[in-house]
Design an enzyme around this catalytic site. Structure first.
Site, PDB file in Angstrom:
ATOM      1  CD1 TRP A 298      -1.162   2.424   2.053  1.00  0.00           C
ATOM      2  CD2 TRP A 298      -2.973   1.595   1.053  1.00  0.00           C
ATOM      3  NE1 TRP A 298      -2.126   3.414   2.058  1.00  0.00           N
ATOM      4  CE2 TRP A 298      -3.248   2.923   1.449  1.00  0.00           C
ATOM      5  CE3 TRP A 298      -3.968   0.870   0.397  1.00  0.00           C
ATOM      6  CZ2 TRP A 298      -4.481   3.532   1.230  1.00  0.00           C
ATOM      7  CZ3 TRP A 298      -5.186   1.481   0.169  1.00  0.00           C
ATOM      8  CH2 TRP A 298      -5.441   2.790   0.583  1.00  0.00           C
TER       9      TRP A 298
ATOM     10  CG  ASP B 262      -1.843  11.024   2.279  1.00  0.00           C
ATOM     11  OD1 ASP B 262      -2.553  10.220   1.688  1.00  0.00           O
ATOM     12  OD2 ASP B 262      -2.221  11.658   3.275  1.00  0.00           O
TER      13      ASP B 262
ATOM     14  CD1 TRP C 143      -0.734   7.901  10.975  1.00  0.00           C
ATOM     15  CD2 TRP C 143      -2.602   9.109  11.047  1.00  0.00           C
ATOM     16  NE1 TRP C 143      -1.731   7.079  11.404  1.00  0.00           N
ATOM     17  CE2 TRP C 143      -2.902   7.787  11.467  1.00  0.00           C
ATOM     18  CE3 TRP C 143      -3.628  10.043  11.019  1.00  0.00           C
ATOM     19  CZ2 TRP C 143      -4.188   7.381  11.838  1.00  0.00           C
ATOM     20  CZ3 TRP C 143      -4.912   9.645  11.391  1.00  0.00           C
ATOM     21  CH2 TRP C 143      -5.182   8.324  11.789  1.00  0.00           C
TER      22      TRP C 143
ATOM     23  CG  ASP D 113     -12.109  12.515   5.880  1.00  0.00           C
ATOM     24  OD1 ASP D 113     -11.665  11.669   5.078  1.00  0.00           O
ATOM     25  OD2 ASP D 113     -12.484  12.221   7.025  1.00  0.00           O
TER      26      ASP D 113
END
Length: 576
Positions: free
Chosen positions: A58, A61, A120, A273
């Site tokens: 995977w 961003d 993140w 989002d």
């Protein structure tokens, strides 16, 4: 041993803070028990040949792309354990040309209290002395989103292999006192330096349904103070992910992120989002008050301007100090079901890097693939002025149609009197494209390209224009129709659309498409509108793929110029 490591970290920080720092982005998640669905080796059927992607697993961003000592650095969200979102680290690759990439070990991975449950997205900032630092979102032991800092261990290493996290992490935390929702506080931007010598950064946030770009200030890039008001906010927009804030001018020459002054406008971009769209507004940065004021008439709720009207999200720009330009990266996710992309062993691709600048009208941005992509061109096929008669289809031969760069321009002015009337209620370009696809005949249009097409035209993705007659003007609609892109009924085949700010009475209509096996990136009107499609043909694969120019309108259309090239493979992350 622990005390020695703490001493070493502090020593690194004293060295770095003495010269300045740089900032970058962060990542997401944790999914398990994927082994039963994963293939022994990743499927190659829909893998790209010149778009950036890791060999397997995977990816999402782009995180804090930057340039340092002559090398471009791309950090991105990556799951080293499987092809679904989760276990995210900051993967890292470097390049000399933004096209061919060498992989390195992960730059940032969970190892501290401030990121033990995930690293993140975030951004990279070049501090004084051209020293980089990364600001990123971490997930702490309470599953709160907090902001952390990392800097290079060795500033003499152009590859920036080793990164050291601040012993002061986390630097920004949500608390009831500062009214920050701990589950909606993420993705710090590249920071900018104000005239007062303090750094500014914004972090995406929502409170109830109000989307916010929270503003923080710092003198040393370590101790951050939240401003009383956000840089900008809008009620009813939901979470603002991956915000970006940067200066632009009406020139392809880019501006450093800290640039302010006469003739400079600013762009605030957010990834919504709720809709999974990247939307932006152009306006003025009032640095004395640290607020963003959108241009008069700018659409509220970020419902107007988008970087890309197709498959694109979580984009990020950076200032390329080597060539004085601003470059946009964007993530192209899958249109397959979760089960299917896990079964193929990989998920996610990065779009081709794009130049970004302000259109001369001041109303929108213009985007164009970086010139380095042209080094992959070979086997050029050119066409002279050609009349594309009503109902005709012309095959473009002599290139590898599954892996191509196509640039075509159309002249339509003499036939505009046949354009259909525009109903005033037709305000949604995507809905209009879905209702009036490539197989629906019109007056002037549809005309354009059928790409990744099978020989019998049972499969194709149509990228085309259609022109309407409105009061005192003509309106150009650009569409990417995926409804016939595959005989496989399972993938998402949404049709995308955008209105194109071009006057067909006085201008040619240009269309450039970058075709790469399962991706079609299209640029209309010399980059005034961009649409990326993700498609999965079953017949139009490899050497069986075809490329056509078509005109299904009642009016004839002239091809004023057309060039097409086969694209060579780029060298991208070949090592595991």
């Amino acid at each position: 041993m622990a005390s020695f490591y703490l001493w070493l970290m502090c020593l690194c920080w004293m060295v770095v803070l003495g010269h300045g720092i740089l900032e970058a982005e962060a990542s997401h998640g944790v999914y398990r028990n994927l082994a039963s669905l994963q293939p022994a080796s990743p499927s190659q059927t829909y893998r790209t040949s010149y778009h950036f992607q890791p060999p397997k697993n995977w990816m999402n961003d782009p995180n804090g792309p930057t340039v340092y000592r002559g090398l471009y650095h791309l950090f991105y969200q990556y799951n080293p354990l499987g092809p679904d979102w989760g276990n995210i680290v900051w993967a890292h690759s470097t390049s000399k040309d933004l096209i061919n990439w060498n992989p390195h070990k992960a730059a940032i991975f969970p190892s501290q209290k401030g990121d033990v449950n995930g690293c993140w997205s975030g951004s990279t900032t070049m501090l004084r002395g051209e020293n980089p630092a990364i600001l990123y979102t971490g997930i702490d032991p309470k599953s709160q989103q907090v902001q952390n800092l990392a800097v290079p261990r060795n500033l003499s290493d152009p590859y920036l292999i080793e990164w050291v996290k601040s012993p002061y992490n986390p630097l920004m935390t949500p608390t009831p006192e500062n009214k920050i929702d701990s589950s909606s506080f993420r993705d710090p931007t590249t920071a900018w330096l104000g005239p007062d010598g303090r750094w500014r950064v914004i972090v995406g946030n929502k409170l109830n349904r109000r989307g916010k770009a929270l503003l923080y200030r710092s003198k040393d890039f370590v101790r951050w103070t939240k401003a009383q008001h956000p840089l900008y906010s809008i009620q009813g927009t939901g979470m603002w992910e991956c915000p970006d804030f940067y200066p632009v001018s009406s020139s392809p020459i880019g501006l450093d992120t800290s640039t302010i002054g006469e003739g400079v406008k600013h762009v605030l971009k957010v990834s919504l989002d709720d809709t999974k769209h990247d939307q932006y507004a152009i306006g003025t940065y009032v640095h004395s008050k640290d607020v963003f004021v959108p241009n008069a008439g700018a659409a509220e709720k970020f419902s107007g301007l988008r970087y890309d009207y197709g498959k694109s999200y979580a984009s990020k720009t950076f200032y390329d100090s080597l060539k004085k330009r601003r470059i946009l990266w964007g993530w192209i996710n899958e249109s397959l079901s979760r089960e299917d992309y896990i079964a193929q062993g990989w998920s996610g691709v990065q779009a081709i890097p794009r130049l970004v600048w302000l259109d001369k009208s001041g109303k929108q941005l213009v985007q164009w693939p970086i010139s380095e992509i042209e080094t992959l061109r070979q086997k050029k096929v050119g066409y002279p002025l050609t009349l594309l008669k009503s109902g005709s289809t012309l095959e473009v031969q002599g290139i590898k149609a599954a892996q191509a760069d196509v640039d075509v321009s159309f002249q339509v002015a003499p036939q505009l009197e046949q354009a259909d009337a525009l109903d005033p209620s037709w305000t949604d370009p995507q809905l209009l494209c879905s209702q009036k696809g490539a197989s629906v005949r019109g007056g002037t249009g549809p005309f354009g390209l059928k790409v990744l097409a099978s020989k019998d035209l049972q499969e194709y993705t149509a990228v085309f224009f259609r022109i309407f007659k409105a009061r005192n003007k003509y309106v150009v609609l650009m569409c990417s129709d995926q409804s016939r892109s595959s005989l496989n009924e399972k993938p998402d085949k949404t049709t995308y659309g955008a209105f194109l700010d071009v006057d067909p009475l006085h201008e040619e209509l240009s269309l450039r498409s970058l075709i790469d096996h399962s991706i079609v990136e299209s640029f209309g009107g010399k980059g005034k509108a961009c649409i990326t499609s993700r498609v999965y043909p079953t017949k139009a694969l490899g050497n069986e793929a075809r490329l056509y120019v078509f005109n299904y309108g009642k009016a004839n259309v002239a091809i004023s110029s057309m060039n097409a090239w086969t694209m060579k493979n780029a060298s991208i992350n070949r090592k595991n």
